[in-house]
Scaffold this motif. Structure first.
Motif, mmCIF file in Angstrom:
data_model
loop_
_atom_site.group_PDB
_atom_site.id
_atom_site.type_symbol
_atom_site.label_atom_id
_atom_site.label_comp_id
_atom_site.label_asym_id
_atom_site.label_seq_id
_atom_site.Cartn_x
_atom_site.Cartn_y
_atom_site.Cartn_z
ATOM 1 N N GLU A 135 10.972 -2.569 -0.390
ATOM 2 C CA GLU A 135 11.101 -2.866 1.040
ATOM 3 C C GLU A 135 11.857 -4.171 1.303
ATOM 4 O OE1 GLU A 135 10.436 -0.760 3.361
ATOM 5 O OE2 GLU A 135 9.467 0.721 2.057
ATOM 6 N N GLY A 136 12.624 -4.621 0.319
ATOM 7 C CA GLY A 136 13.574 -5.691 0.614
ATOM 8 C C GLY A 136 13.271 -7.069 0.071
ATOM 9 N N MET A 137 12.115 -7.272 -0.566
ATOM 10 C CA MET A 137 11.853 -8.580 -1.169
ATOM 11 C C MET A 137 12.775 -8.752 -2.373
ATOM 12 S SD MET A 137 8.093 -10.029 -2.297
ATOM 13 C CE MET A 137 7.629 -11.727 -1.966
ATOM 14 N N SER A 138 13.226 -9.973 -2.637
ATOM 15 C CA SER A 138 14.099 -10.173 -3.797
ATOM 16 C C SER A 138 13.288 -9.998 -5.080
ATOM 17 C CB SER A 138 14.723 -11.567 -3.763
ATOM 18 O OG SER A 138 13.745 -12.548 -4.074
ATOM 19 N N ARG A 139 13.967 -9.609 -6.138
ATOM 20 C CA ARG A 139 13.276 -9.452 -7.428
ATOM 21 C C ARG A 139 12.633 -10.764 -7.863
ATOM 22 N NH1 ARG A 139 14.608 -5.132 -10.967
ATOM 23 N NH2 ARG A 139 14.235 -6.575 -12.677
ATOM 24 N N GLU A 140 13.361 -11.864 -7.641
ATOM 25 C CA GLU A 140 12.857 -13.173 -8.078
ATOM 26 C C GLU A 140 11.558 -13.513 -7.341
ATOM 27 O OE1 GLU A 140 15.995 -12.515 -7.124
ATOM 28 O OE2 GLU A 140 16.803 -12.492 -9.177
ATOM 29 N N ALA A 141 11.584 -13.346 -6.014
ATOM 30 C CA ALA A 141 10.384 -13.675 -5.229
ATOM 31 C C ALA A 141 9.236 -12.731 -5.581
ATOM 32 C CB ALA A 141 10.689 -13.601 -3.740
ATOM 33 N N LEU A 201 0.832 -1.202 0.000
ATOM 34 C CA LEU A 201 0.000 0.000 0.000
ATOM 35 C C LEU A 201 0.869 1.255 0.000
ATOM 36 C CD1 LEU A 201 -2.541 -1.124 2.747
ATOM 37 C CD2 LEU A 201 -3.027 -0.906 0.307
ATOM 38 N N ASP A 202 0.273 2.369 -0.436
ATOM 39 C CA ASP A 202 1.009 3.636 -0.474
ATOM 40 C C ASP A 202 1.236 4.221 0.910
ATOM 41 O OD1 ASP A 202 0.861 3.251 -3.149
ATOM 42 O OD2 ASP A 202 0.316 5.314 -3.622
ATOM 43 N N SER A 203 0.370 3.864 1.870
ATOM 44 C CA SER A 203 0.589 4.320 3.246
ATOM 45 C C SER A 203 -0.146 3.386 4.180
ATOM 46 C CB SER A 203 0.102 5.757 3.445
ATOM 47 O OG SER A 203 -1.304 5.824 3.335
ATOM 48 N N PRO A 204 0.318 3.310 5.424
ATOM 49 C CA PRO A 204 -0.395 2.483 6.396
ATOM 50 C C PRO A 204 -1.578 3.256 6.969
ATOM 51 C CG PRO A 204 1.510 3.469 7.430
ATOM 52 C CD PRO A 204 1.476 3.978 6.012
ATOM 53 N N GLY A 205 -2.318 2.632 7.857
ATOM 54 C CA GLY A 205 -3.434 3.309 8.522
ATOM 55 C C GLY A 205 -4.735 3.100 7.790
ATOM 56 N N GLY A 206 -5.790 3.772 8.281
ATOM 57 C CA GLY A 206 -7.106 3.656 7.673
ATOM 58 C C GLY A 206 -8.093 2.955 8.571
ATOM 59 N N LYS A 207 -7.609 2.004 9.374
ATOM 60 C CA LYS A 207 -8.465 1.412 10.407
ATOM 61 C C LYS A 207 -7.571 0.790 11.469
ATOM 62 C CE LYS A 207 -9.426 -3.015 8.124
ATOM 63 N NZ LYS A 207 -10.494 -3.986 7.886
ATOM 64 N N LEU A 208 -8.149 0.614 12.656
ATOM 65 C CA LEU A 208 -7.344 0.220 13.818
ATOM 66 C C LEU A 208 -6.641 -1.115 13.610
ATOM 67 C CD1 LEU A 208 -9.742 1.266 16.717
ATOM 68 C CD2 LEU A 208 -7.640 2.400 15.981
ATOM 69 N N GLU A 209 -7.332 -2.042 12.962
ATOM 70 C CA GLU A 209 -6.828 -3.398 12.818
ATOM 71 C C GLU A 209 -5.552 -3.485 11.973
ATOM 72 O OE1 GLU A 209 -9.531 -7.370 12.136
ATOM 73 O OE2 GLU A 209 -9.643 -5.742 10.713
ATOM 74 N N VAL A 210 -5.302 -2.476 11.154
ATOM 75 C CA VAL A 210 -4.138 -2.551 10.260
ATOM 76 C C VAL A 210 -3.062 -1.539 10.663
ATOM 77 C CG1 VAL A 210 -5.499 -3.434 8.349
ATOM 78 C CG2 VAL A 210 -5.167 -0.975 8.543
ATOM 79 N N MET A 211 -3.089 -1.098 11.915
ATOM 80 C CA MET A 211 -2.118 -0.089 12.368
ATOM 81 C C MET A 211 -0.687 -0.512 12.133
ATOM 82 S SD MET A 211 -3.306 1.807 15.807
ATOM 83 C CE MET A 211 -2.958 0.389 16.814
ATOM 84 N N ASP A 212 -0.421 -1.816 12.278
ATOM 85 C CA ASP A 212 0.957 -2.290 12.144
ATOM 86 C C ASP A 212 1.225 -2.924 10.784
ATOM 87 O OD1 ASP A 212 1.504 -1.310 14.595
ATOM 88 O OD2 ASP A 212 1.504 -3.237 15.639
ATOM 89 N N PHE A 213 0.391 -2.619 9.812
ATOM 90 C CA PHE A 213 0.644 -3.078 8.439
ATOM 91 C C PHE A 213 2.004 -2.593 7.982
ATOM 92 C CE2 PHE A 213 0.962 -1.890 4.017
ATOM 93 C CZ PHE A 213 0.650 -3.083 3.386
ATOM 94 N N SER A 214 2.694 -3.417 7.216
ATOM 95 C CA SER A 214 3.982 -2.987 6.667
ATOM 96 C C SER A 214 4.200 -3.550 5.273
ATOM 97 C CB SER A 214 5.121 -3.451 7.573
ATOM 98 O OG SER A 214 6.362 -3.209 6.950
ATOM 99 N N ASN A 215 4.789 -2.707 4.415
ATOM 100 C CA ASN A 215 5.176 -3.185 3.090
ATOM 101 C C ASN A 215 6.384 -4.130 3.169
ATOM 102 O OD1 ASN A 215 3.158 -1.928 1.685
ATOM 103 N ND2 ASN A 215 4.414 -0.250 0.896
ATOM 104 N N LYS A 216 6.939 -4.295 4.365
ATOM 105 C CA LYS A 216 8.046 -5.239 4.544
ATOM 106 C C LYS A 216 7.566 -6.688 4.630
ATOM 107 C CE LYS A 216 11.218 -2.104 6.965
ATOM 108 N NZ LYS A 216 11.889 -1.675 5.729
ATOM 109 N N ASN A 217 6.254 -6.893 4.686
ATOM 110 C CA ASN A 217 5.731 -8.255 4.803
ATOM 111 C C ASN A 217 6.316 -9.193 3.754
ATOM 112 O OD1 ASN A 217 4.113 -8.172 7.086
ATOM 113 N ND2 ASN A 217 2.341 -7.386 5.975
ATOM 114 N N GLY A 218 6.420 -8.723 2.529
ATOM 115 C CA GLY A 218 6.937 -9.568 1.452
ATOM 116 C C GLY A 218 8.337 -10.061 1.761
ATOM 117 N N ALA A 219 9.199 -9.145 2.176
ATOM 118 C CA ALA A 219 10.590 -9.498 2.477
ATOM 119 C C ALA A 219 10.665 -10.455 3.668
ATOM 120 C CB ALA A 219 11.394 -8.226 2.767
#
Lengths: 397, 437
Positions: free
Chosen positions: B344-350, B293-311
């Motif tokens: 955010e750190g995921m490899s290109r291949e993955a 996502l372009d930014s985190p937030g939007g509802k309480l349940e996703v406060m700790d969302f991160s684009n680092k999840n993939g990596a």
């Protein structure tokens, strides 16, 4: 008691200016100064929060007491020309959503400074993405939702962050009014309400300028400021017919105006150009629905090509993502007809000119605020990271 | 005398059914000069790809033999990769279960899709060739999902991706936990109640399944038909995958716990706090379909969302895919989602796998799509450059040997950029339907 207060002031001042006194040199393999051609292997010297000197590494001597930072690409701090961050918060709960008051459709008296949360996470999020200046405040959704302001994304209070405390009045035309506001129910009723209010403001201004007594009205004060050109109308509008309505309203009352959003501007490009008003274009990746159904990723490029002054915005998002990032919007616009160099200009010096803060920010020139973004590659590329951010000479990332 | 007439009639039927393009299927298509990223192996520079009758018949280096009768496409300087697979989308203007219940295993989104929706054109413009279209997340079970191949279609049936020989299963089951399904009426008030309601229904489904097994083919002993129960039996038998919307780390583990209790196939969807429980997800062997996502937030349940999840998930060894959740992100820019994971750190291949093969595996369609290999469906995209560059455009999208998007054609390009009266369909607005992200 007085002495105690003064003693308190000293650490506060140290906190404010302590870091800024560190002198900094930023070396960049490419430096986009936005005041002339990019410099290859350049240096920016920063002293006392201001830019001291910019030039090629070969011609600029870095004094030994300067803290040196290096980056592949260096640009001026980026400018978000229209946002709601700081009033709209990250949690999206009632208690952190202050961008829209729905008790009535016209409330020009609402000041952004009274609602801005400088510690808001979304503000820090933008800062971490290289955005150092934001024009933020009351959002779209009411005929006049309130005032906007310009801030730096540094500072822990609104007073530390503010650049211009009252900049524009946020208007919304078209169908994008909050359902919580019962009146107006139609476009034409909305314009009638605005015209009546502005006519009242004309009378009010006449009284204010004469010596006769008048009772002060906060809303009328703001509208009188608009009519006097001390505030600017920020008119959020998408459909071509509504854009023409905005121009008609402006012509009747003669206030300064910035057109905002303008999804269908490509249908009335000549009319916009003719009007001479600048545009803060909708986010390139805006969802194509409602009044913005006909938005195109090519609009930023077309506006630029037409010679209309134009800047990017993060706009308002009601859900996920909670804010957009102008850097990302600029990238997609660059790839859809705008081009990289033009996109970088729109993110910096063009936005600064549009907001009339180009004496302070928007380019890397001696004497300007030391606001800098550092990147490990082409700033617009998806996979490029922001490696450093400096605001007022202080490294904040 | 009869013979030629019959052939002609057959040809006309073919034109009617498949359009003029359909006939050219018999002419092999050869793509040469591009960098080919097959996903199943190393990229091939200056490669050759041959397509015939909707299938890939050859892939290799510049020495690969090109059939004499082939239409040769010189795509020098371009990049070819498999058509993108999206594991979670709301294109097609469908719906799902209503507010009468929190669980609707009987409801099929299939019955609500508009095959002419321009959202499908947008998806093709973004290079998406296969997609899991799902009902929302405002229910514990909002209904059956549908797996589509985005062929040019007159009917939704034209697009279905059947998973079994009987052509009865062509999708999964959408489930959700966390705050979205919580509400008044017949909906749960707490997380524990949510889990209890789901468990209770699956226990009933197990009993229904046992009755069918006990009948042993004897019609008179079969339980009366219950289409909701029938769907859940498909889930219990591993024929239908559960796509479980989930955000918070503890909800992720609850989704895994229930899948282990009842032994069903699970794909975790969104998994916003995956980075907190990546090892537990890996341990369970459950795949994760995530979003950037372009930014985190939007509802309480996703406060700790991160684009680092993939990596983080890649590092933990979890099969990881990306999805659009269109309209949360835009199908036209699906490759951008993968690029943000790389940022955010995921490899290109993955990251390349996460929009192709990984998703095909999660949808059990990896035997026919998701990589460029001989024998697989000719689902491919032609890119103007590096898949992760902002400056790269999807130039062409091909599905089963048919070109379904061509950016050089203005009538197609408009679906990629937008413009005056290009889109008629409604973008799925999660916000208005009760926080369905």
């Amino acid at each position: 008691m007085k002495l105690f207060k003064q003693l308190l002031l000293i650490p506060a001042l140290l906190l404010l200016f302590g870091n800024a006194e560190a002198q900094i040199a930023v070396k960049g393999e490419t430096i986009y100064t936005m005041a002339g051609d990019p410099i290859t292997d350049g240096v920016v010297l920063i002293k006392d929060g201001k830019i001291e000197r910019v030039g090629a590494a070969s011609s600029v001597n870095i004094p030994s007491n300067y803290e040196v930072h290096e980056a592949k690409v260096v640009t001026p701090g980026l400018i978000d020309a229209h946002s709601v961050v700081g009033l709209a918060g990250y949690l999206n709960q009632d208690h952190d959503q202050d961008q829209l008051e729905t008790s009535s459709a016209i409330q020009p008296e609402l000041r952004a400074i009274d609602a801005y949360n400088a510690r808001e996470k979304l503000v820090h999020y933008l800062r971490d993405n290289g955005i150092t200046t934001v024009h933020t405040g009351h959002g779209p959704g009411a005929l006049i939702s309130g005032q906007t302001m310009i801030v730096k994304t540094a500072g822990e209070t609104v007073d530390e962050s503010v650049v211009v405390p009252a900049k524009m009045l946020a208007f919304t035309l078209g169908s994008n009014l909050s359902r919580a506001i019962s009146k107006p129910g139609t476009r034409s009723k909305g314009i009638a309400m605005l015209r009546q209010e502005l006519i009242k403001a004309q009378d009010y201004l006449e009284k204010r300028n004469s010596e006769e007594d008048y009772s002060k009205d906060l809303g009328m004060e703001a509208l009188a400021d608009l009519l006097e050109g001390k505030l600017t109308a920020l008119v959020t509008v998408h459909k071509a017919n509504d854009i023409m309505t905005a121009l008609r309203l402006q012509e009747e009352f003669g206030f300064p105006m910035v057109l905002d959003g303008v999804a269908e501007s490509y249908l009335v490009m000549d009319e916009i150009k003719e009007s001479g008003f600048p545009v803060i274009v909708h986010p390139t990746m805006i969802r194509t629905g409602g009044d913005a159904k006909n938005a195109s990723m090519e609009t930023a490029g077309k506006l630029y090509e037409a010679g209309i002054p134009v800047a990017f915005q993060s706009g308002f998002e009601g859900y996920v993502p909670k804010t957009r990032v102008v850097l990302f919007e600029a990238g997609v616009a660059a790839a859809n007809g705008l081009g990289k160099e033009n996109a970088l200009k729109m993110l910096t010096i063009d936005a600064a000119r549009l907001l009339n803060i180009h004496d302070r920010v928007g380019s890397l020139e001696a004497g300007k605020d030391a606001d800098i973004a550092m990147f490990d590659g082409d700033p617009l590329e998806y996979v490029t990271n922001i490696t450093g951010v400096i605001i007022n000479g202080e490294k904040v990332k | 005398m009869l013979q030629p007439i019959r052939s002609l009639a057959l040809a006309l039927v073919c034109v009617f059914l498949f359009g003029v393009n359909g006939l050219s299927q018999s002419t092999p298509q050869a793509f040469k000069g591009a960098q080919i990223i097959p996903i199943s192996g190393e990229p091939i520079n200056n490669g050759v790809l041959i397509v015939e009758n909707g299938k890939i018949t050859a892939i290799g280096d510049e020495n690969t033999r090109i059939p004499r009768n082939a239409d040769v496409h010189d795509v020098s300087g371009k990049v070819i990769m498999p058509g993108l697979v999206d594991t979670h989308s709301h294109i097609g203007e469908g719906d799902g279960g209503d507010r009468s219940s929190a669980m609707h295993p009987d409801v099929r989104i299939m019955d609500a899709i508009d095959p002419r929706s321009d959202t499908f054109y947008k998806a093709r413009a973004g290079g998406i060739t296969s997609v899991n279209v799902m009902p929302g997340s405002g229910h514990l079970m909002s209904g059956q999902t549908v797996y589509l191949k985005l062929r040019e279609a007159n009917t939704t049936e034209d697009m279905l991706l059947y998973l079994d020989d009987d052509k009865t299963i062509y999708g999964g089951l959408k489930m959700a936990n966390g705050t979205n399904p919580i509400g008044g009426g017949g909906f749960p008030g707490t997380r524990a109640k949510s889990a209890a309601m789901v468990r209770d229904l699956f226990v009933k489904a197990q009993e229904y399944q046992a009755k069918i097994e006990a009948a042993d083919g004897d019609e008179s002993k079969m339980p009366s038909r219950d289409i909701g129960m029938e769907t859940l039996v498909e889930v219990l038998e591993g024929k239908r995958t559960v796509h479980n919307h989930t955000h918070r780390h503890d909800d992720i583990l609850t989704a895994i716990r229930l899948s282990e209790e009842f032994g069903y196939k699970l794909v975790l969807q969104h998994v916003s706090e995956a980075w907190k429980v990546a090892d537990e997800i890996a341990e369970a062997g459950v795949p994760a379909s995530i979003i950037t996502l372009d930014s985190p937030g939007g509802k309480l349940e996703v406060m700790d969302f991160s684009n680092k999840n993939g990596a983080v998930l890649e590092e933990a060894g979890v099969l990881t895919g990306l999805h659009t959740d269109d309209g949360i992100t835009d199908s036209r820019l699906f490759l951008r989602s993968a690029a943000l994971a790389v940022r955010e750190g995921m490899s290109r291949e993955a990251a390349l796998e996460s929009v192709t093969l990984a998703n095909a595996i999660m949808m059990d369609i990896d035997d026919r799509t998701g990589t460029l290999e001989k024998g697989k469906d000719a689902d491919l995209i032609i890119l103007s450059g590096d898949p992760f560059s902002v400056y790269t455009h999807v130039e062409q999208t091909w599905i089963e040997g048919q070109k379904v998007f061509d950016r050089a054609n203005e009538d197609h390009k408009k679906y990629a950029t937008g413009g005056y009266e290009v889109y008629r369909g409604q973008v799925h607005t999660h916000h208005e339907h009760g926080m369905e992200n």
